[in-house]
Design a protein around this motif. Structure first.
Motif, mmCIF file in Angstrom:
data_model
loop_
_atom_site.group_PDB
_atom_site.id
_atom_site.type_symbol
_atom_site.label_atom_id
_atom_site.label_comp_id
_atom_site.label_asym_id
_atom_site.label_seq_id
_atom_site.Cartn_x
_atom_site.Cartn_y
_atom_site.Cartn_z
ATOM 1 N N PRO A 89 6.540 5.391 3.028
ATOM 2 C CA PRO A 89 6.452 6.805 2.644
ATOM 3 C C PRO A 89 7.122 6.956 1.271
ATOM 4 C CG PRO A 89 8.308 6.516 4.104
ATOM 5 C CD PRO A 89 7.685 5.146 3.905
ATOM 6 N N ASP A 90 7.348 8.201 0.803
ATOM 7 C CA ASP A 90 8.058 8.406 -0.472
ATOM 8 C C ASP A 90 9.342 7.582 -0.464
ATOM 9 O OD1 ASP A 90 6.463 10.052 -1.995
ATOM 10 O OD2 ASP A 90 7.364 11.917 -1.263
ATOM 11 N N THR A 91 9.571 6.895 -1.565
ATOM 12 C CA THR A 91 10.734 6.021 -1.683
ATOM 13 C C THR A 91 11.435 6.357 -2.989
ATOM 14 O OG1 THR A 91 9.463 4.340 -0.506
ATOM 15 C CG2 THR A 91 11.438 3.587 -1.631
ATOM 16 N N GLY A 142 -4.381 15.658 -3.599
ATOM 17 C CA GLY A 142 -3.713 15.418 -4.878
ATOM 18 C C GLY A 142 -3.402 13.954 -5.148
ATOM 19 N N TYR A 143 -3.554 13.114 -4.106
ATOM 20 C CA TYR A 143 -3.441 11.659 -4.291
ATOM 21 C C TYR A 143 -4.849 11.049 -4.226
ATOM 22 C CZ TYR A 143 1.653 10.862 -3.631
ATOM 23 O OH TYR A 143 3.007 10.795 -3.767
ATOM 24 N N THR A 144 -5.839 11.844 -4.666
ATOM 25 C CA THR A 144 -7.244 11.475 -4.466
ATOM 26 C C THR A 144 -7.558 10.063 -4.968
ATOM 27 O OG1 THR A 144 -7.523 13.796 -4.973
ATOM 28 C CG2 THR A 144 -9.543 12.521 -4.625
ATOM 29 N N VAL A 145 -7.138 9.765 -6.172
ATOM 30 C CA VAL A 145 -7.415 8.437 -6.732
ATOM 31 C C VAL A 145 -6.377 7.424 -6.226
ATOM 32 C CG1 VAL A 145 -7.612 7.112 -8.866
ATOM 33 C CG2 VAL A 145 -8.524 9.439 -8.739
ATOM 34 N N TYR A 146 -5.125 7.847 -6.182
ATOM 35 C CA TYR A 146 -4.063 6.952 -5.703
ATOM 36 C C TYR A 146 -4.372 6.466 -4.275
ATOM 37 C CZ TYR A 146 0.624 5.432 -4.274
ATOM 38 O OH TYR A 146 1.688 4.712 -3.793
ATOM 39 N N SER A 147 -4.726 7.413 -3.385
ATOM 40 C CA SER A 147 -5.072 7.027 -2.005
ATOM 41 C C SER A 147 -6.223 6.030 -2.010
ATOM 42 C CB SER A 147 -5.501 8.242 -1.177
ATOM 43 O OG SER A 147 -4.395 8.963 -0.711
ATOM 44 N N SER A 179 0.865 -1.177 0.000
ATOM 45 C CA SER A 179 0.000 0.000 0.000
ATOM 46 C C SER A 179 0.902 1.228 0.000
ATOM 47 C CB SER A 179 -0.937 -0.051 1.209
ATOM 48 O OG SER A 179 -1.779 1.069 1.252
ATOM 49 N N SER A 180 0.697 2.162 0.891
ATOM 50 C CA SER A 180 1.471 3.408 0.948
ATOM 51 C C SER A 180 0.988 4.143 2.186
ATOM 52 C CB SER A 180 1.139 4.236 -0.298
ATOM 53 O OG SER A 180 1.393 5.607 -0.089
ATOM 54 N N GLN A 181 1.767 5.107 2.653
ATOM 55 C CA GLN A 181 1.233 5.948 3.741
ATOM 56 C C GLN A 181 -0.021 6.674 3.256
ATOM 57 O OE1 GLN A 181 3.867 8.261 6.108
ATOM 58 N NE2 GLN A 181 4.881 6.432 6.845
ATOM 59 N N GLY A 192 9.933 5.114 -10.287
ATOM 60 C CA GLY A 192 8.502 5.461 -10.274
ATOM 61 C C GLY A 192 8.274 6.816 -9.615
ATOM 62 N N LEU A 193 8.984 7.080 -8.533
ATOM 63 C CA LEU A 193 8.819 8.369 -7.835
ATOM 64 C C LEU A 193 9.318 9.518 -8.714
ATOM 65 C CD1 LEU A 193 7.996 9.810 -5.142
ATOM 66 C CD2 LEU A 193 10.397 9.683 -4.492
ATOM 67 N N ALA A 194 10.431 9.278 -9.424
ATOM 68 C CA ALA A 194 10.988 10.328 -10.286
ATOM 69 C C ALA A 194 9.962 10.735 -11.350
ATOM 70 C CB ALA A 194 12.277 9.838 -10.940
ATOM 71 N N ILE A 195 9.245 9.759 -11.894
ATOM 72 C CA ILE A 195 8.224 10.072 -12.912
ATOM 73 C C ILE A 195 7.065 10.833 -12.267
ATOM 74 C CG2 ILE A 195 6.510 9.042 -14.485
ATOM 75 C CD1 ILE A 195 8.591 6.724 -14.849
ATOM 76 N N GLU A 196 6.660 10.348 -11.100
ATOM 77 C CA GLU A 196 5.523 10.950 -10.394
ATOM 78 C C GLU A 196 5.815 12.409 -10.022
ATOM 79 O OE1 GLU A 196 4.848 8.774 -6.774
ATOM 80 O OE2 GLU A 196 4.011 10.575 -5.882
ATOM 81 N N GLU A 197 7.067 12.694 -9.650
ATOM 82 C CA GLU A 197 7.436 14.051 -9.213
ATOM 83 C C GLU A 197 7.118 15.095 -10.278
ATOM 84 O OE1 GLU A 197 8.175 15.063 -6.354
ATOM 85 O OE2 GLU A 197 8.863 13.276 -5.298
#
Ligand SMILES: NC(=O)C1=CN([C@@H]2O[C@H](COP(=O)(O)OP(=O)(O)OC[C@H]3O[C@@H](n4cnc5c(N)ncnc54)[C@H](OP(=O)(O)O)[C@@H]3O)[C@@H](O)[C@H]2O)C=CC1
Ligand SMILES: CCCCCCCCCCCCCCCC(=O)[C@@H](N)CO
Length: 281
Positions: free
Chosen positions: A190-192, A155-160, A145-147, A196-201
């Motif tokens: 948390p952010d890792t 802003g993480y409305t759908v992701y959350s 999952s994720s925090q 994938g994070l680099a693209i999301e940023e």
């Protein structure tokens, strides 16, 4: 962990999934990596093979597969992987993505893509392995999952939403699986620091960044190490693996909630003992 334990890692060609695979081969496991892009898979297999505890004995293979599209294809791929390497002992579901945006701004295509990948892309592989694990009376399943699956984040409305769905799946599945000696572990990183994070940023809203930064940034190696450790020795009654950057002074509400929940989650009444389909050999 014993040598020759068999792991399957979805999203195993990048980020957290690849680090889980590295962690597993260092402990002597055989591995099947699942992702779509064959080039990334080949390079991950090479990297992972190099870290094997007993390179001549351990097998590292890949299957190119979209885990989110068609259940029958996922089941077929996992069953063939079992025929190649043997019974799956541990399934780690890492394939996932984050597309940021407020509800009014996010397009329906991106809503469906995230729900399909993050939710169905975990449910399908899990469903494909569960009955055989029950039959053997042994197995472990990890959901990532994720925090943002403990706290709805701007802003993480759908992701959350997609990550909360995994929590429902994990809690219910835990009750179904525990009598068969199968553990379900749910990880909340948390952010890792991953590709994938680099693209999301690139598309992340300022508000989302500010909230996320308060929980810190972890390395995928540290997340993977904790994930594998907690999957192999689950805490009771079911493991919530909450990863917080301890160098960060913020004690997030998520931390408190996770601890409370792990004590409140009901267990299957002790007198209910579903019979095993067959005894392990
Ligand atoms: N990085 C972070 O900040 C955090 C990540 N997480 C979660 O951890 C998980 C891993 O994230 P991270 O390591 O950053 O991700 P990466 O983007 O670095 O890697 C994603 C992996 O999933 C694979 N994948 C993507 N789509 C599919 C698909 N449809 N079918 C099969 N495989 C697929 C990718 O390969 P390919 O594209 O070739 O298919 C790749 O191997 C995700 O569930 C994410 O939500 C949770 C908290 C924080
Ligand atoms: C009183 C207010 C205190 C605020 C503290 C809030 C702490 C919670 C922060 C949540 C961070 C969410 C990170 C999600 C990472 C993720 O899943 C993506 N990077 C995936 O790619």
């Amino acid at each position: 962990m014993q040598l020759q334990t068999i792991f399957v890692v979805t999203g195993g060609s990048s980020g957290i999934g690849k680090c889980v695979a590295l962690e597993a081969v260092r402990r002597g496991a055989h591995i099947t990596l699942i992702a779509r892009d064959v080039k990334k898979l080949e390079s991950a297999v090479m990297e992972v093979t190099k870290c094997a505890l007993h390179p001549e004995k351990q097998k590292v293979q890949y299957v190119s597969l979209d885990v989110s599209k068609n259940y029958e294809d996922v089941e077929k791929a996992l069953h063939s992987a079992e025929e190649e390497l043997g019974p799956i002992f541990l399934l780690v579901n890492c394939a996932g993505t984050a597309i940021c945006g407020r509800l009014e701004d996010i397009c329906i295509k991106d809503v469906k893509y995230q729900m399909d990948l993050n939710f169905l892309g975990t449910l399908y592989p899990t469903k494909a392995v569960i009955s055989r694990m029950k039959g053997r009376g042994e197995g472990k399943i990890v959901l990532v999952s994720s925090q943002a699956g403990l706290l709805g984040i701007y802003g993480y409305t759908v992701y959350s939403s997609s990550k909360y769905a995994l929590r429902g799946l994990a809690e219910a599945l835990h009750m179904e699986a525990k009598p068969y000696n199968i553990s379900v572990t749910l990880s909340f990183p948390p952010d890792t620091d991953t590709p994938g994070l680099a693209i999301e940023e690139k598309t992340k809203l300022m508000e989302t960044k500010l909230i996320s930064e308060s929980a810190g940034l972890m390395s995928p190696e540290a997340v993977a190490k904790q994930l594998v450790k907690d999957a192999l020795v689950p805490a009771t009654p079911w493991t919530i693996q909450l990863l917080v950057d301890l160098s960060n002074p913020v004690r997030s509400p998520a931390y408190v909630e996770a601890r409370t929940l792990s004590h409140q989650h009901p267990q299957l009444p002790a007198h209910i003992r579903p019979e095993r389909v067959h005894q392990p050999d």
